[in-house]
Scaffold this motif. Structure first.
Motif, PDB file in Angstrom:
ATOM      1  N   VAL A 159      36.313  53.070  44.391  1.00 40.15           N
ATOM      2  CA  VAL A 159      37.525  53.814  44.762  1.00 40.15           C
ATOM      3  C   VAL A 159      38.744  52.902  44.813  1.00 40.15           C
ATOM      4  CG1 VAL A 159      38.628  55.155  46.592  1.00 40.15           C
ATOM      5  CG2 VAL A 159      36.230  55.565  46.024  1.00 40.15           C
ATOM      6  N   GLU A 160      38.596  51.734  45.452  1.00 38.28           N
ATOM      7  CA  GLU A 160      39.752  50.883  45.706  1.00 38.28           C
ATOM      8  C   GLU A 160      40.089  49.958  44.534  1.00 38.28           C
ATOM      9  OE1 GLU A 160      38.905  48.860  49.330  1.00 38.28           O
ATOM     10  OE2 GLU A 160      38.815  50.708  50.526  1.00 38.28           O
ATOM     11  N   LYS A 161      39.085  49.361  43.893  1.00 41.58           N
ATOM     12  CA  LYS A 161      39.353  48.414  42.808  1.00 41.58           C
ATOM     13  C   LYS A 161      39.461  49.083  41.448  1.00 41.58           C
ATOM     14  CE  LYS A 161      37.606  44.056  44.664  1.00 41.58           C
ATOM     15  NZ  LYS A 161      36.726  42.895  44.401  1.00 41.58           N
ATOM     16  N   MET A 162      38.605  50.084  41.194  1.00 38.35           N
ATOM     17  CA  MET A 162      38.590  50.714  39.880  1.00 38.35           C
ATOM     18  C   MET A 162      39.395  52.003  39.829  1.00 38.35           C
ATOM     19  SD  MET A 162      34.800  49.898  38.416  1.00 38.35           S
ATOM     20  CE  MET A 162      35.434  50.158  36.768  1.00 38.35           C
ATOM     21  N   GLY A 163      39.765  52.505  40.996  1.00 40.59           N
ATOM     22  CA  GLY A 163      40.588  53.712  41.020  1.00 40.59           C
ATOM     23  C   GLY A 163      39.898  54.949  40.516  1.00 40.59           C
ATOM     24  N   ARG A 164      38.596  55.041  40.752  1.00 43.80           N
ATOM     25  CA  ARG A 164      37.803  56.168  40.263  1.00 43.80           C
ATOM     26  C   ARG A 164      37.276  57.011  41.423  1.00 43.80           C
ATOM     27  NH1 ARG A 164      38.467  57.648  35.057  1.00 43.80           N
ATOM     28  NH2 ARG A 164      38.823  55.791  33.798  1.00 43.80           N
TER      29      ARG A 164
ATOM     30  N   ARG B 126      32.069  47.034  31.318  1.00 46.00           N
ATOM     31  CA  ARG B 126      31.869  45.624  31.625  1.00 46.00           C
ATOM     32  C   ARG B 126      32.406  45.273  33.007  1.00 46.00           C
ATOM     33  NH1 ARG B 126      28.730  41.389  31.562  1.00 46.00           N
ATOM     34  NH2 ARG B 126      29.860  39.399  31.519  1.00 46.00           N
ATOM     35  N   LYS B 127      33.586  45.764  33.341  1.00 49.83           N
ATOM     36  CA  LYS B 127      34.177  45.481  34.650  1.00 49.83           C
ATOM     37  C   LYS B 127      33.307  46.032  35.775  1.00 49.83           C
ATOM     38  CE  LYS B 127      38.293  46.209  37.480  1.00 49.83           C
ATOM     39  NZ  LYS B 127      39.634  46.828  37.576  1.00 49.83           N
ATOM     40  N   LEU B 128      32.774  47.235  35.585  1.00 46.82           N
ATOM     41  CA  LEU B 128      31.913  47.829  36.608  1.00 46.82           C
ATOM     42  C   LEU B 128      30.663  46.980  36.827  1.00 46.82           C
ATOM     43  CD1 LEU B 128      31.359  50.219  38.524  1.00 46.82           C
ATOM     44  CD2 LEU B 128      30.157  51.317  36.630  1.00 46.82           C
ATOM     45  N   HIS B 129      30.049  46.524  35.721  1.00 48.17           N
ATOM     46  CA  HIS B 129      28.861  45.670  35.840  1.00 48.17           C
ATOM     47  C   HIS B 129      29.168  44.412  36.654  1.00 48.17           C
ATOM     48  CE1 HIS B 129      25.779  47.690  33.639  1.00 48.17           C
ATOM     49  NE2 HIS B 129      26.488  47.776  32.525  1.00 48.17           N
TER      50      HIS B 129
END
Length: 302
Positions: A229-234, A267-270
């Motif tokens: 929620v905070e870093k990826m904005g999802r 890739r960022k999520l991993h």
């Protein structure tokens, strides 16, 4: 009573405005698709005796063999598929499809597009590109310019086979006929045309942001939730679940996180998940389309 009546009128006016905007948007996509497909056919494929797959390929093959103007087989061969569309999908879709196919036929009959090139590779690639873009734009407008998928849906329901298998079978028959009636070289180039068209169609319909559904199981689900929620904005959905493991079927309770991201963010999520819990169980699956919710990435202040 007056307040309720006014609110009702405003609601109806808003609904009419939304429907009008939707119709204008659909009409734009369909008209753009018609001209893109007509340009691909007239400027690339027809002058060089190349064909595509599906119903459009059959129409091109008939036009080439019988020396008939292309717009005639485009209309005649698609007619039975439009009847199938009415039966299988619905009246509104069938009407849009008939209008789009008739529009394509008129564009082919009345507009003279210039021949762009005679280079066979360029013809195959760019002819397929414009044809695929045209079909894809028409699909975005809620219509079709080619009845192949309608046939596939109809037969899949009747015979209980996969839609993709039917489309492949139809195209194999078309290309074998092209090899027999035209030449093996023409059939091979036509297969390249079909590949270019199908990839372009997928790109136009799905867009550059091909979405991926991600299911995450971790003992540190709360930390992962905050990161998404905070870093990826999802946005995300959390399920309470029970899991079994071991030879004796031991159970434990945990939270399952489900979110939707684009392929560019995988890739960022991993990396972020590994920072929190490198033992987390992650499952990913392709998603063809999404609507609503917090799918589009929001801008963060940090």
């Amino acid at each position: 009573m007056k307040g309720k009546s006014t609110a009702k009128r405003e609601s109806q006016s808003k609904r009419r405005s939304m429907l009008l905007n939707l119709y204008i948007k659909d009409a734009f996509f369909i008209v753009s698709g018609i001209f893109a497909a007509a340009f691909g056919l007239e400027s690339f494929l027809l002058p060089n005796s190349f064909i595509d797959g599906g119903v459009t390929g059959i129409s091109l093959l008939v036009s080439e063999v019988t020396n008939t103007p292309l717009w005639i087989p485009i209309v005649l061969i698609n007619l039975p598929f439009m009847f199938m569309a009415y039966k299988v999908i619905g009246k509104q879709f069938a009407i849009k499809a008939i209008i789009a196919i008739l529009g394509l036929a008129l564009a082919l009959a009345l507009i003279e597009f210039p021949e762009v090139t005679q280079d066979k590779l360029l013809v195959a690639v760019f002819g397929g590109f414009f044809l695929g873009a045209g079909i894809g734009l028409s699909i975005r407008g809620g219509s079709v310019l080619d009845g192949t998928e309608v046939l596939a849906i109809f037969l899949s329901r009747k015979w209980r086979v996969k839609i993709g298998d039917i489309i492949i079978l139809v195209n194999v028959i078309v290309f074998l006929a092209a090899a027999y009636l035209l030449s093996i070289e023409a059939a091979l180039y036509s297969m390249l045309t079909y590949l270019a068209a199908s990839k372009t169609l997928d790109f136009v319909v799905d867009g550059i942001e091909e979405y991926t559904g991600v299911t995450i199981i971790s003992q540190k689900s709360e930390e992962i939730r905050k990161m998404i929620v905070e870093k990826m904005g999802r946005g995300l959905t959390i399920y309470e679940a029970k899991g079994g493991y071991g030879s004796h079927g031991e159970q434990n309770e945990y939270n399952v996180i489900y979110t939707v991201i684009t392929r560019l963010e995988i890739r960022k999520l991993h990396i972020e998940i590994d920072k929190i819990d490198h033992t987390a169980f992650v499952v990913m699956s392709s998603i063809s389309d999404t609507r609503g919710g917090m799918v589009k990435k929001r801008f963060l202040n940090n």
